[in-house]
Design a protein around this motif. Structure first.
Motif, mmCIF file in Angstrom:
data_model
loop_
_atom_site.group_PDB
_atom_site.id
_atom_site.type_symbol
_atom_site.label_atom_id
_atom_site.label_comp_id
_atom_site.label_asym_id
_atom_site.label_seq_id
_atom_site.Cartn_x
_atom_site.Cartn_y
_atom_site.Cartn_z
ATOM 1 N N VAL A 242 6.732 -27.144 58.114
ATOM 2 C CA VAL A 242 6.716 -25.157 57.739
ATOM 3 C C VAL A 242 7.719 -26.130 56.695
ATOM 4 C CG1 VAL A 242 6.807 -23.363 57.736
ATOM 5 C CG2 VAL A 242 4.743 -24.577 59.179
ATOM 6 N N ALA A 243 8.457 -26.223 57.096
ATOM 7 C CA ALA A 243 10.236 -26.770 55.693
ATOM 8 C C ALA A 243 9.506 -27.929 55.110
ATOM 9 C CB ALA A 243 11.251 -27.086 56.369
ATOM 10 N N ALA A 244 8.785 -28.670 55.563
ATOM 11 C CA ALA A 244 8.257 -29.692 54.269
ATOM 12 C C ALA A 244 7.952 -29.148 53.458
ATOM 13 C CB ALA A 244 7.895 -30.833 55.102
ATOM 14 N N LEU A 245 6.595 -28.339 54.122
ATOM 15 C CA LEU A 245 5.935 -27.466 52.593
ATOM 16 C C LEU A 245 6.239 -26.406 51.717
ATOM 17 C CD1 LEU A 245 2.391 -26.766 52.707
ATOM 18 C CD2 LEU A 245 2.411 -24.941 53.702
ATOM 19 N N HIS A 246 7.294 -25.723 52.365
ATOM 20 C CA HIS A 246 7.937 -25.299 51.700
ATOM 21 C C HIS A 246 8.774 -26.144 50.540
ATOM 22 C CE1 HIS A 246 7.685 -20.730 52.442
ATOM 23 N NE2 HIS A 246 7.732 -21.177 54.744
ATOM 24 N N ARG A 247 9.623 -26.753 50.507
ATOM 25 C CA ARG A 247 9.994 -27.559 50.496
ATOM 26 C C ARG A 247 9.457 -28.323 49.158
ATOM 27 N NH1 ARG A 247 10.452 -32.885 50.278
ATOM 28 N NH2 ARG A 247 10.238 -33.676 52.267
ATOM 29 N N GLU A 248 8.128 -28.917 49.181
ATOM 30 C CA GLU A 248 7.884 -29.511 48.704
ATOM 31 C C GLU A 248 6.631 -28.606 47.616
ATOM 32 O OE1 GLU A 248 6.868 -32.550 47.916
ATOM 33 O OE2 GLU A 248 7.885 -33.547 49.493
ATOM 34 N N VAL A 249 6.395 -27.733 48.047
ATOM 35 C CA VAL A 249 5.850 -26.934 47.234
ATOM 36 C C VAL A 249 6.473 -26.337 46.292
ATOM 37 C CG1 VAL A 249 4.838 -24.401 46.662
ATOM 38 C CG2 VAL A 249 3.981 -25.615 48.440
ATOM 39 N N TYR A 250 7.988 -26.096 46.256
ATOM 40 C CA TYR A 250 9.055 -25.275 45.423
ATOM 41 C C TYR A 250 9.073 -27.076 44.578
ATOM 42 C CZ TYR A 250 13.583 -25.459 42.919
ATOM 43 O OH TYR A 250 14.402 -24.119 42.025
ATOM 44 N N GLU A 251 9.463 -28.087 44.860
ATOM 45 C CA GLU A 251 9.701 -28.679 43.925
ATOM 46 C C GLU A 251 8.403 -29.766 43.200
ATOM 47 O OE1 GLU A 251 12.696 -31.496 47.199
ATOM 48 O OE2 GLU A 251 10.271 -32.589 46.409
ATOM 49 N N GLU A 252 6.985 -29.219 43.339
ATOM 50 C CA GLU A 252 6.108 -29.560 42.833
ATOM 51 C C GLU A 252 6.360 -28.429 41.668
ATOM 52 O OE1 GLU A 252 3.499 -31.624 44.723
ATOM 53 O OE2 GLU A 252 4.645 -33.509 45.007
ATOM 54 N N THR A 253 6.216 -27.585 41.896
ATOM 55 C CA THR A 253 5.545 -26.085 41.114
ATOM 56 C C THR A 253 6.613 -25.370 41.051
ATOM 57 O OG1 THR A 253 5.465 -24.565 43.071
ATOM 58 C CG2 THR A 253 3.235 -25.399 42.055
ATOM 59 N N GLY A 254 7.753 -24.882 41.057
ATOM 60 C CA GLY A 254 8.438 -23.983 40.984
ATOM 61 C C GLY A 254 8.744 -22.998 42.005
ATOM 62 N N TRP A 255 7.584 -22.172 43.026
ATOM 63 C CA TRP A 255 7.517 -21.284 43.456
ATOM 64 C C TRP A 255 7.709 -21.458 44.652
ATOM 65 C CZ3 TRP A 255 4.672 -16.727 41.815
ATOM 66 C CH2 TRP A 255 4.018 -16.861 40.595
ATOM 67 N N ARG A 256 7.814 -19.970 45.129
ATOM 68 C CA ARG A 256 8.242 -20.121 46.556
ATOM 69 C C ARG A 256 6.715 -19.938 47.002
ATOM 70 N NH1 ARG A 256 12.444 -23.148 48.215
ATOM 71 N NH2 ARG A 256 13.772 -22.506 47.447
ATOM 72 N N VAL A 257 7.023 -19.648 48.067
ATOM 73 C CA VAL A 257 5.340 -19.809 49.071
ATOM 74 C C VAL A 257 5.711 -19.114 50.375
ATOM 75 C CG1 VAL A 257 4.102 -20.618 48.069
ATOM 76 C CG2 VAL A 257 4.858 -21.142 50.071
ATOM 77 N N ALA A 258 4.992 -17.797 51.223
ATOM 78 C CA ALA A 258 4.881 -16.773 52.581
ATOM 79 C C ALA A 258 3.485 -17.151 53.402
ATOM 80 C CB ALA A 258 5.294 -15.554 51.968
ATOM 81 N N GLY A 259 3.476 -16.905 54.330
ATOM 82 C CA GLY A 259 2.530 -16.461 55.472
ATOM 83 C C GLY A 259 1.729 -18.042 55.542
ATOM 84 N N PRO A 260 2.272 -19.668 55.293
ATOM 85 C CA PRO A 260 1.857 -20.770 55.458
ATOM 86 C C PRO A 260 0.701 -20.191 57.078
ATOM 87 C CG PRO A 260 3.645 -20.950 55.799
ATOM 88 C CD PRO A 260 3.768 -19.788 55.563
ATOM 89 N N ARG A 261 -0.259 -21.270 56.641
ATOM 90 C CA ARG A 261 -1.074 -21.465 57.951
ATOM 91 C C ARG A 261 -2.734 -22.171 57.796
ATOM 92 N NH1 ARG A 261 -7.050 -19.582 58.766
ATOM 93 N NH2 ARG A 261 -6.887 -18.876 56.944
ATOM 94 N N ARG A 262 -1.803 -23.464 58.688
ATOM 95 C CA ARG A 262 -2.277 -24.889 59.021
ATOM 96 C C ARG A 262 -3.449 -24.533 59.111
ATOM 97 N NH1 ARG A 262 -3.866 -29.193 62.694
ATOM 98 N NH2 ARG A 262 -3.511 -30.496 61.706
ATOM 99 N N LEU A 263 -4.762 -25.755 58.290
ATOM 100 C CA LEU A 263 -6.188 -25.597 58.617
ATOM 101 C C LEU A 263 -6.650 -27.052 58.412
ATOM 102 C CD1 LEU A 263 -7.361 -24.221 54.811
ATOM 103 C CD2 LEU A 263 -6.299 -22.614 56.760
ATOM 104 N N GLY A 264 -6.266 -28.117 58.906
ATOM 105 C CA GLY A 264 -6.200 -29.110 59.771
ATOM 106 C C GLY A 264 -5.929 -30.339 58.631
ATOM 107 N N ALA A 265 -6.373 -31.157 59.334
ATOM 108 C CA ALA A 265 -5.867 -32.775 58.422
ATOM 109 C C ALA A 265 -6.842 -33.061 58.276
ATOM 110 C CB ALA A 265 -4.451 -32.753 59.582
ATOM 111 N N PHE A 266 -6.353 -34.597 57.360
ATOM 112 C CA PHE A 266 -7.045 -35.331 57.459
ATOM 113 C C PHE A 266 -6.161 -36.955 57.048
ATOM 114 C CE2 PHE A 266 -6.449 -33.656 53.437
ATOM 115 C CZ PHE A 266 -6.351 -35.201 52.048
ATOM 116 N N ARG A 267 -6.928 -38.080 56.912
ATOM 117 C CA ARG A 267 -5.983 -39.680 56.933
ATOM 118 C C ARG A 267 -6.738 -39.970 55.461
ATOM 119 N NH1 ARG A 267 -6.590 -42.740 62.158
ATOM 120 N NH2 ARG A 267 -6.119 -40.913 62.919
#
Length: 143
Positions: free
Chosen positions: A56-81
């Motif tokens: 979750v910390a990585a998600l906040h950091r990466e979204v900010y680095e790539e968009t300049g936006w802060r996000v709230a309420g992250p909910r994991r949907l799943g994963a793929f490889r």
């Protein structure tokens, strides 16, 4: 876990590379990033989880680095490889892509990460534009 893209190459060693990526809806549109340079593609904002960093910390950091936006309420949907060559690191990687749904809540400025630009788009255009079939599959499920 479902795989998208090329299968593992026989005899090729891969480095595990966990990553987090966000589906970011707001007011009927989706926040995407365009990465120029080596990749030259439209993507869900996100990227690698650094050693010792929570997803979750990585998600906040990466979204900010790539968009300049802060996000709230992250909910994991799943994963793929995916099994891919990452030219920016010169490695073959087994990418484990964790997908989250979150709300973009505040724009802090332009993306601080070079070669990224912000794109607000309709869901239909997002489905047609995303380069990664795994990202498209998760977006289709959300929609």
């Amino acid at each position: 876990m479902r795989r998208y893209g090329d299968p593992r190459r026989e005899g090729q060693s891969y480095r595990a590379r966990p990553g987090v990526y966000a589906i970011l809806p707001r007011d009927g549109r989706l926040l995407l990033t365009y990465q120029a340079g080596i990749h030259n593609e439209v993507q869900l904002p996100g990227g690698g989880v650094d050693p010792g960093e929570s997803p979750v910390a990585a998600l906040h950091r990466e979204v900010y680095e790539e968009t300049g936006w802060r996000v709230a309420g992250p909910r994991r949907l799943g994963a793929f490889r995916r099994f891919v060559f990452m030219p920016e690191y010169e490695i073959w990687a087994e990418k484990i892509c964790h997908i989250y749904l979150a709300r973009p809540v505040r724009e802090l400025g332009p993306p601080p990460e070079p070669e990224h630009s912000v794109h607000w788009t309709t869901p239909d255009l997002a489905l047609r534009s995303l380069a990664n079939p795994g990202e498209r599959s998760f977006l289709q499920r959300v929609l």
